[in-house]
Write a protein that holds these residues in place. Structure first.
Motif, PDB file in Angstrom:
ATOM      1  N   UNK A 198     -36.151  19.826  15.331  1.00 38.20           N
ATOM      2  CA  UNK A 198     -36.020  19.351  16.713  1.00 38.20           C
ATOM      3  C   UNK A 198     -35.392  20.415  17.610  1.00 38.20           C
ATOM      4  N   UNK A 199     -34.396  21.121  17.092  1.00 36.22           N
ATOM      5  CA  UNK A 199     -33.779  22.203  17.861  1.00 36.22           C
ATOM      6  C   UNK A 199     -34.775  23.342  18.101  1.00 36.22           C
ATOM      7  N   UNK A 200     -35.673  23.570  17.147  1.00 33.63           N
ATOM      8  CA  UNK A 200     -36.709  24.593  17.335  1.00 33.63           C
ATOM      9  C   UNK A 200     -37.627  24.229  18.497  1.00 33.63           C
ATOM     10  N   UNK A 201     -37.907  22.941  18.670  1.00 34.13           N
ATOM     11  CA  UNK A 201     -38.710  22.489  19.805  1.00 34.13           C
ATOM     12  C   UNK A 201     -37.988  22.841  21.110  1.00 34.13           C
ATOM     13  N   UNK A 202     -36.693  22.598  21.139  1.00 33.16           N
ATOM     14  CA  UNK A 202     -35.897  22.882  22.330  1.00 33.16           C
ATOM     15  C   UNK A 202     -35.920  24.374  22.644  1.00 33.16           C
ATOM     16  N   UNK A 203     -35.686  25.195  21.638  1.00 28.99           N
ATOM     17  CA  UNK A 203     -35.630  26.643  21.872  1.00 28.99           C
ATOM     18  C   UNK A 203     -36.989  27.204  22.280  1.00 28.99           C
ATOM     19  N   UNK A 204     -38.067  26.669  21.704  1.00 28.96           N
ATOM     20  CA  UNK A 204     -39.422  27.082  22.107  1.00 28.96           C
ATOM     21  C   UNK A 204     -39.684  26.742  23.558  1.00 28.96           C
ATOM     22  N   UNK A 205     -39.294  25.541  23.966  1.00 31.14           N
ATOM     23  CA  UNK A 205     -39.458  25.138  25.367  1.00 31.14           C
ATOM     24  C   UNK A 205     -38.670  26.073  26.279  1.00 31.14           C
ATOM     25  N   UNK A 206     -37.419  26.306  25.953  1.00 29.15           N
ATOM     26  CA  UNK A 206     -36.559  27.137  26.808  1.00 29.15           C
ATOM     27  C   UNK A 206     -37.095  28.566  26.924  1.00 29.15           C
ATOM     28  N   UNK A 207     -37.676  29.070  25.851  1.00 28.93           N
ATOM     29  CA  UNK A 207     -38.232  30.419  25.880  1.00 28.93           C
ATOM     30  C   UNK A 207     -39.404  30.510  26.853  1.00 28.93           C
ATOM     31  N   UNK A 208     -40.087  29.405  27.064  1.00 30.69           N
ATOM     32  CA  UNK A 208     -41.246  29.387  27.988  1.00 30.69           C
ATOM     33  C   UNK A 208     -40.826  29.198  29.439  1.00 30.69           C
ATOM     34  N   UNK A 209     -39.571  28.840  29.657  1.00 28.86           N
ATOM     35  CA  UNK A 209     -39.090  28.662  31.029  1.00 28.86           C
ATOM     36  C   UNK A 209     -38.656  30.001  31.599  1.00 28.86           C
TER      37      UNK A 209
END
Length: 192
Positions: A181-192
């Motif tokens: 779940x944290x990997x999902x968060x970090x992937x999203x943030x990297x795209x911002x």
């Protein structure tokens, strides 16, 4: 013999909110609600009305408490990505808590009652709108400061963040793997 306990509406509504949150609308009886508040059935009815009215009040109480926390996380000072991360990590930690969390009351209401009850739908929309506005304002601020990409407008990025956020809430129920779940968060943030 002790003095009778003074009626505390906020405390009673919080107990009602937690009962609906754990059990859902359909599975909650008025007896369950009376027991959770320590009130008799007639006292509960006199104070708050019928079960449906209590449910609407519980959704409003959730808005005043949990939704307010979510928007406050996004409105605090500091880097925007840290605020978005904080919102999402808080949700993950809440959903993976021991004992298991009943999820998000508003998401539960949207699935169980919003399509059949216009007033419930209105309360659900109010929650989603408040969170959406807070996310959009934070992302727009991040775009102005250069922290967030300007490749897409704040509205499109907001919908991306919200899809990930609410998706995490569902995913946590079926895949309670904090690292994933944290990997999902970090992937999203990297795209911002």
């Amino acid at each position: 013999m002790g003095r009778p306990r003074k009626f505390d509406e906020t405390r009673a509504l919080t107990a009602v909110m937690h009962t609906f949150w754990r059990r859902g609308y359909e599975a909650t009886s008025t007896r369950d609600l009376a027991e959770s508040t320590g009130m008799g059935l007639s006292s509960l009815s006199n104070a708050f009305g019928d079960k449906r009215r209590l449910y609407l009040r519980a959704l409003r109480r959730y808005y005043e408490t949990n939704t307010a926390v979510q928007t406050a996380l996004l409105e605090q000072p500091g880097p925007v990505k840290d605020r978005v991360r904080g919102l999402m990590v808080r949700a993950i930690d809440t959903d993976l808590a021991d004992p298991p969390s009943p999820g998000c009351l508003i998401m539960n209401a949207s699935m169980e009652r919003a399509n059949t009850d216009p007033e419930v739908a209105q309360e659900v929309r109010r929650h989603f709108t408040a969170v959406e506005q807070a996310v959009r304002a934070a992302l727009a601020e991040g775009q102005r400061s250069g922290e967030i990409t300007r490749d897409q407008d704040a509205a499109a990025l907001t919908h991306h963040v919200l899809s990930s956020y609410y998706g995490l809430r569902v995913l946590a129920r079926v895949q309670p793997d904090r690292t994933a779940l944290l990997n999902v968060v970090e992937t999203l943030l990297a795209k911002l």
